[in-house]
Design a protein around this motif. Structure first.
Motif, mmCIF file in Angstrom:
data_model
loop_
_atom_site.group_PDB
_atom_site.id
_atom_site.type_symbol
_atom_site.label_atom_id
_atom_site.label_comp_id
_atom_site.label_asym_id
_atom_site.label_seq_id
_atom_site.Cartn_x
_atom_site.Cartn_y
_atom_site.Cartn_z
ATOM 1 N N CYS A 104 14.551 -3.975 8.344
ATOM 2 C CA CYS A 104 15.698 -4.663 8.946
ATOM 3 C C CYS A 104 16.149 -6.221 9.287
ATOM 4 O O CYS A 104 16.959 -5.814 9.254
ATOM 5 C CB CYS A 104 15.123 -3.920 10.711
ATOM 6 N N MET A 105 15.365 -6.682 9.001
ATOM 7 C CA MET A 105 16.486 -7.793 8.867
ATOM 8 C C MET A 105 16.706 -7.935 7.692
ATOM 9 O O MET A 105 17.918 -9.156 7.408
ATOM 10 C CB MET A 105 15.017 -9.208 8.147
ATOM 11 N N ARG B 273 10.940 0.865 12.229
ATOM 12 C CA ARG B 273 11.431 2.045 11.816
ATOM 13 C C ARG B 273 12.624 3.138 11.753
ATOM 14 O O ARG B 273 12.917 3.632 10.295
ATOM 15 C CB ARG B 273 9.924 2.728 12.346
ATOM 16 N N ARG B 274 12.557 3.456 12.898
ATOM 17 C CA ARG B 274 13.984 4.009 13.020
ATOM 18 C C ARG B 274 15.636 2.889 12.383
ATOM 19 O O ARG B 274 16.985 3.496 11.613
ATOM 20 C CB ARG B 274 14.481 3.814 14.031
ATOM 21 N N GLY C 177 0.601 -1.676 0.255
ATOM 22 C CA GLY C 177 -0.270 -0.021 0.542
ATOM 23 C C GLY C 177 0.917 1.355 0.336
ATOM 24 O O GLY C 177 0.685 2.276 1.370
ATOM 25 N N GLY C 178 1.675 1.068 -0.760
ATOM 26 C CA GLY C 178 2.741 2.351 -0.231
ATOM 27 C C GLY C 178 3.807 2.301 0.656
ATOM 28 O O GLY C 178 4.644 3.508 0.875
ATOM 29 N N MET C 179 3.801 1.640 1.807
ATOM 30 C CA MET C 179 4.754 2.109 3.035
ATOM 31 C C MET C 179 5.564 0.940 2.580
ATOM 32 O O MET C 179 5.250 -0.572 2.802
ATOM 33 C CB MET C 179 3.273 1.836 4.107
ATOM 34 N N THR C 180 6.396 0.970 3.228
ATOM 35 C CA THR C 180 8.022 0.217 3.680
ATOM 36 C C THR C 180 7.568 -0.713 4.877
ATOM 37 O O THR C 180 7.084 -0.042 5.561
ATOM 38 C CB THR C 180 9.431 0.852 3.546
ATOM 39 N N LEU C 181 7.661 -1.471 3.487
ATOM 40 C CA LEU C 181 8.103 -3.269 5.652
ATOM 41 C C LEU C 181 9.065 -2.631 6.531
ATOM 42 O O LEU C 181 10.312 -3.088 5.869
ATOM 43 C CB LEU C 181 7.495 -4.340 4.991
ATOM 44 N N HIS C 182 9.075 -1.698 7.726
ATOM 45 C CA HIS C 182 10.095 -2.079 8.169
ATOM 46 C C HIS C 182 10.842 -3.472 8.779
ATOM 47 O O HIS C 182 11.547 -2.826 8.536
ATOM 48 C CB HIS C 182 10.052 -0.265 9.180
ATOM 49 N N SER C 183 10.201 -4.011 8.747
ATOM 50 C CA SER C 183 10.503 -5.245 9.937
ATOM 51 C C SER C 183 11.497 -5.863 8.336
ATOM 52 O O SER C 183 12.553 -6.832 9.386
ATOM 53 C CB SER C 183 9.191 -6.238 9.989
ATOM 54 N N SER D 216 15.177 1.084 10.013
ATOM 55 C CA SER D 216 14.631 0.145 8.800
ATOM 56 C C SER D 216 15.819 0.828 7.134
ATOM 57 O O SER D 216 16.264 0.470 6.762
ATOM 58 C CB SER D 216 13.373 1.071 8.117
ATOM 59 N N TRP D 217 16.098 2.079 7.121
ATOM 60 C CA TRP D 217 17.038 2.570 6.363
ATOM 61 C C TRP D 217 18.055 1.561 6.047
ATOM 62 O O TRP D 217 18.769 1.560 4.523
ATOM 63 C CB TRP D 217 17.687 4.225 6.047
ATOM 64 N N LEU D 218 18.489 0.609 7.035
ATOM 65 C CA LEU D 218 19.927 0.129 6.466
ATOM 66 C C LEU D 218 20.011 -0.861 6.217
ATOM 67 O O LEU D 218 20.776 -1.209 5.378
ATOM 68 C CB LEU D 218 19.997 0.034 8.079
ATOM 69 N N GLY D 219 18.411 -1.438 5.688
ATOM 70 C CA GLY D 219 18.236 -2.238 4.734
ATOM 71 C C GLY D 219 18.587 -1.942 3.127
ATOM 72 O O GLY D 219 18.451 -2.944 2.443
ATOM 73 N N ASP D 220 18.529 -0.520 2.750
ATOM 74 C CA ASP D 220 18.300 0.014 1.844
ATOM 75 C C ASP D 220 19.852 -0.524 1.121
ATOM 76 O O ASP D 220 19.506 -0.949 -0.145
ATOM 77 C CB ASP D 220 17.753 1.412 1.581
#
Length: 369
Positions: free
Chosen positions: A34-35, A289-290, A25-31, A292-296
């Motif tokens: 992170c994994m 959420r905090r 739905g346009g929302m990143t799955l932060h979980s 999550s960006w590392l997963g990119d």
């Protein structure tokens, strides 16, 4: 219209898909993000340990080597996540699954960045005088991520051969639809694994196509199907995460090399991913959420870390240094994470987004008009 980009896909979803970020739905799955970072990082730590023990003049103890061997679990987490993301981006939104566009998006996601790092590895190893000598067939196979040749330049690239094979089978079978395709995919992989257990094929491609690791992709697909179609209570999420941790611990205590890794590591990895997703769906996503960006940049981190380890080892040999093992591992792991984040922001993200737009059917139609 594409499997991961139906006509109703928003710009935010398109960007997420281009960057490899799972979204709903346009929302990143932060979980999941992170994994991905956790999986890549534990692999880096494991490779740093086995590479730096001789350089640090440290005698590896059996217990330490066994404990750091747990880092192999990162690959199994990746395989489960891959199955999860493929299902989510193909069937998590309205739209018809199209095999051609699915293949295009996967190839654009995997190969360009991989080829860039192949060039970097070859340049650095040539400079250091340790460049591998490959025949033309080996070189072509390495570029194509053929099972026998994929790890000849970038060792961890053997896992990408499994990814490519999974994409191939997934792209063909899932034209049957979400449910029938998922069932058929599972039956095909289970059947091929059973054949492999009987025939024990020596051919690298046949050995890969009959390896039990393929079950981990199926686990990820089923986790995605269940968690996208059913609102599971938070307690299920906590129970799944707790079960995963218990099974990881049991595998370490019992001996993770005494049973197929798809069971020892694959099952708890599937439970971990399922639990993390459910916890996020039920509102427990603050820390995720905090981070999550590392997963990119996890794909870059996975590809670059052996190169950085190689450079550090060359520097240590040149300078004749003996650095404490812990310092080497921490510095290299942090350095790899920082490098991956910068490379993602400067090169991977804009390049992948550009290629994504170039293969977008909607963009081509607009241009033609």
């Amino acid at each position: 219209m594409t499997p991961a980009e139906p006509a109703t896909m928003s710009e935010a979803e398109a960007v997420a898909e281009a960057e490899g970020r799972p979204s709903s739905g346009g929302m990143t799955l932060h979980s999941i993000q992170c994994m991905r970072f956790v999986a890549a990082t534990v692999v880096v730590i494991y490779h740093a340990y086995i590479s730096f023990v001789p350089a640090a003049l440290a005698a590896p103890t059996v217990g330490a080597a066994y404990a750091f061997g747990f880092g192999k679990v990162g690959v199994h987490i990746f395989f489960v996540i891959s199955g999860y993301i493929m299902y989510l981006t193909s069937f998590g939104r309205p739209g018809r699954f199209r095999t051609g566009q699915f293949f295009l998006r996967r190839l654009v996601r995997i190969y360009p960045i991989y080829w860039i790092f192949v060039a970097l590895y070859l340049a650095v190893t040539a400079m250091l005088g340790i460049m591998p000598l490959l025949s033309p067939m080996q070189f072509a196979g390495m570029l194509a991520l053929a099972p026998a040749s994929a790890p000849l330049v970038i060792g961890p690239a053997w896992t990408l051969s499994y990814e490519i094979y999974f994409y191939f089978v997934f792209g063909i079978i899932m034209i049957l639809g979400a449910l029938r395709g998922t069932i058929a995919l599972t039956l095909v992989f289970v059947g091929s694994i059973a054949v492999g257990m009987v025939l024990h094929p020596a051919n690298p491609l046949a050995a890969m196509a009959t390896n039990a690791l393929l079950l981990e992709f199926c686990m990820g697909v089923w986790v995605a199907r269940i968690t996208t179609r059913h609102a599971l209570p938070r307690g299920i999420g906590w129970a799944a995460v707790a079960s995963a941790l218990v099974l990881y611990g049991a595998g370490l205590a019992w001996g993770y090399d005494r049973a197929p890794s798809a069971i020892v590591w694959g099952v708890p990895s599937a439970l971990l991913i399922a639990g993390m997703v459910v916890l996020e769906q039920t509102g427990r996503s603050g820390l995720m959420r905090r981070l999550s960006w590392l997963g990119d940049s996890s794909y870059v981190l996975y590809l670059c870390h052996i190169l950085l380890i190689t450079l550090v080892l060359a520097l240590l040999r040149t300078m004749g240094l003996a650095v404490p093992l812990a310092l080497l591992m921490i510095a290299t792991t942090v350095g790899a994470i920082v490098f991956a984040a910068l490379f993602h922001a400067a090169i991977e993200r804009p390049l992948t987004a550009l290629l994504h737009r170039a293969i977008s059917p909607r963009r081509r139609l607009v241009a033609a008009a």
